[in-house]
Motif scaffolding. Structure first.
Motif, mmCIF file in Angstrom:
data_model
loop_
_atom_site.group_PDB
_atom_site.id
_atom_site.type_symbol
_atom_site.label_atom_id
_atom_site.label_comp_id
_atom_site.label_asym_id
_atom_site.label_seq_id
_atom_site.Cartn_x
_atom_site.Cartn_y
_atom_site.Cartn_z
ATOM 1 N N TRP A 60 -25.721 -37.955 89.459
ATOM 2 C CA TRP A 60 -26.175 -37.646 88.109
ATOM 3 C C TRP A 60 -26.556 -36.178 87.970
ATOM 4 O O TRP A 60 -26.515 -35.615 86.881
ATOM 5 C CB TRP A 60 -27.342 -38.549 87.733
ATOM 6 C CG TRP A 60 -27.454 -38.853 86.269
ATOM 7 C CD1 TRP A 60 -28.541 -38.645 85.456
ATOM 8 C CD2 TRP A 60 -26.469 -39.465 85.428
ATOM 9 N NE1 TRP A 60 -28.291 -39.080 84.177
ATOM 10 C CE2 TRP A 60 -27.012 -39.593 84.128
ATOM 11 C CE3 TRP A 60 -25.164 -39.921 85.666
ATOM 12 C CZ2 TRP A 60 -26.309 -40.143 83.069
ATOM 13 C CZ3 TRP A 60 -24.462 -40.482 84.609
ATOM 14 C CH2 TRP A 60 -25.030 -40.585 83.339
ATOM 15 N N GLY A 61 -26.927 -35.554 89.095
ATOM 16 C CA GLY A 61 -27.272 -34.141 89.070
ATOM 17 C C GLY A 61 -26.081 -33.238 88.829
ATOM 18 O O GLY A 61 -26.250 -32.046 88.568
ATOM 19 N N PHE A 62 -24.871 -33.804 88.901
ATOM 20 C CA PHE A 62 -23.658 -33.018 88.646
ATOM 21 C C PHE A 62 -22.900 -33.479 87.400
ATOM 22 O O PHE A 62 -22.240 -32.661 86.755
ATOM 23 C CB PHE A 62 -22.726 -33.087 89.862
ATOM 24 C CG PHE A 62 -23.253 -32.387 91.068
ATOM 25 C CD1 PHE A 62 -23.181 -31.006 91.190
ATOM 26 C CD2 PHE A 62 -23.860 -33.107 92.095
ATOM 27 C CE1 PHE A 62 -23.687 -30.355 92.301
ATOM 28 C CE2 PHE A 62 -24.366 -32.470 93.214
ATOM 29 C CZ PHE A 62 -24.281 -31.084 93.316
ATOM 30 N N VAL A 63 -22.989 -34.770 87.067
ATOM 31 C CA VAL A 63 -22.177 -35.281 85.954
ATOM 32 C C VAL A 63 -23.021 -35.821 84.802
ATOM 33 O O VAL A 63 -22.466 -36.199 83.762
ATOM 34 C CB VAL A 63 -21.207 -36.389 86.443
ATOM 35 C CG1 VAL A 63 -20.338 -35.883 87.567
ATOM 36 C CG2 VAL A 63 -21.970 -37.648 86.887
ATOM 37 N N GLY A 64 -24.337 -35.878 84.945
ATOM 38 C CA GLY A 64 -25.191 -36.414 83.899
ATOM 39 C C GLY A 64 -25.381 -35.438 82.756
ATOM 40 O O GLY A 64 -24.817 -34.328 82.751
ATOM 41 N N PRO A 65 -26.170 -35.820 81.747
ATOM 42 C CA PRO A 65 -26.497 -34.909 80.645
ATOM 43 C C PRO A 65 -27.140 -33.630 81.166
ATOM 44 O O PRO A 65 -27.721 -33.614 82.255
ATOM 45 C CB PRO A 65 -27.479 -35.724 79.795
ATOM 46 C CG PRO A 65 -27.158 -37.150 80.123
ATOM 47 C CD PRO A 65 -26.770 -37.154 81.569
ATOM 48 N N ALA A 66 -27.057 -32.578 80.389
ATOM 49 C CA ALA A 66 -27.479 -31.254 80.850
ATOM 50 C C ALA A 66 -28.873 -31.218 81.480
ATOM 51 O O ALA A 66 -29.043 -30.631 82.552
ATOM 52 C CB ALA A 66 -27.388 -30.254 79.704
ATOM 53 N N PRO A 67 -29.915 -31.803 80.862
ATOM 54 C CA PRO A 67 -31.249 -31.696 81.477
ATOM 55 C C PRO A 67 -31.348 -32.340 82.854
ATOM 56 O O PRO A 67 -32.239 -31.997 83.626
ATOM 57 C CB PRO A 67 -32.144 -32.430 80.469
ATOM 58 C CG PRO A 67 -31.402 -32.388 79.186
ATOM 59 C CD PRO A 67 -29.964 -32.480 79.555
ATOM 60 N N ALA A 68 -30.446 -33.287 83.159
ATOM 61 C CA ALA A 68 -30.488 -33.965 84.455
ATOM 62 C C ALA A 68 -29.747 -33.200 85.537
ATOM 63 O O ALA A 68 -29.896 -33.493 86.722
ATOM 64 C CB ALA A 68 -29.880 -35.367 84.321
#
Length: 212
Positions: A60-68
């Motif tokens: 999620w740190g690479f493909v999640g929403p920007a703040p994540a």
């Protein structure tokens, strides 16, 4: 906020679910490790849950929403030094996401938990009961040493958790900023200019905002 403020959708549902699930399983694992039962089956399963959550967070740190995304909140020494210089000011930071110091605590906690899971998987306490499932793949010296590393890691994680709670209280009572509600609702109020900058940074190349 003389220039006005705006509420933004900051933390997506999956990230919020990850945060509270991790808090639950870390607490459960620590309590089971400290107070038993002697047969650590539940402790192992709780550790597996933490491992799964860490894998999710890495992805999620690479493909999640920007703040994540890690790229959104990891900053260089200059930004960290600048934020630290203003941290004690008695007013909310209204930072749109993890601030530069908070980002360091995120990485520290993830690294500590990943190390803790690894040492648990290879530990062999010589009781013929609570042997890590991967212990047979490392040397006898390593799996024996991993027991001590795992105990040390539990203490380190406790310190990090207490520091995390202390910072939350510091922001709540000193800076008058609530960090808990945004992690429950996903919504945070920030200055208008910061919201505009956040919106620009949160757009994908095709102009759409990622995530919920």
């Amino acid at each position: 906020m003389a220039g006005g403020s705006r509420k933004i959708r900051l933390w997506d549902p999956l990230l919020r679910g990850f945060h509270w699930s991790l808090a639950f399983f870390v607490t459960l694992s620590w309590c089971l490790g400290q107070f038993g039962p002697a047969k650590m089956t539940l402790h192992f399963w709780s550790g597996y849950a933490i491992a799964g959550l860490l894998i999710f967070r890495l992805i999620w740190g690479f493909v999640g929403p920007a703040p994540a995304r890690f790229a959104h909140f990891l900053r260089g020494p200059g930004a960290i030094r600048d934020y630290a210089g203003h941290m004690l000011m008695r007013r909310p930071s209204h930072w749109p996401g993890h601030n530069p110091l908070g980002a360091l605590s995120v990485i520290a906690m993830l690294a500590a938990l990943a190390t803790q899971v690894t040492t648990g998987l290879i530990s062999d306490p010589d009781d013929y009961i609570n042997v890590g499932p991967l212990a047979k793949h490392v040397s006898a010296a390593t799996r024996s040493a991993a027991v001590g590393w795992h105990e040390l890691g539990a203490n380190l994680i406790l310190i990090l958790v207490l520091m995390h709670l202390g910072v939350i209280l510091f922001y709540r009572h000193w800076k008058h900023e609530d960090l808990i509600t945004p992690m429950l609702t996903g919504i945070k109020e920030i200055p208008e200019d910061a919201a505009a900058a956040f919106g620009a940074q949160s757009r994908t190349p095709d102009g759409e905002r990622p995530g919920p």
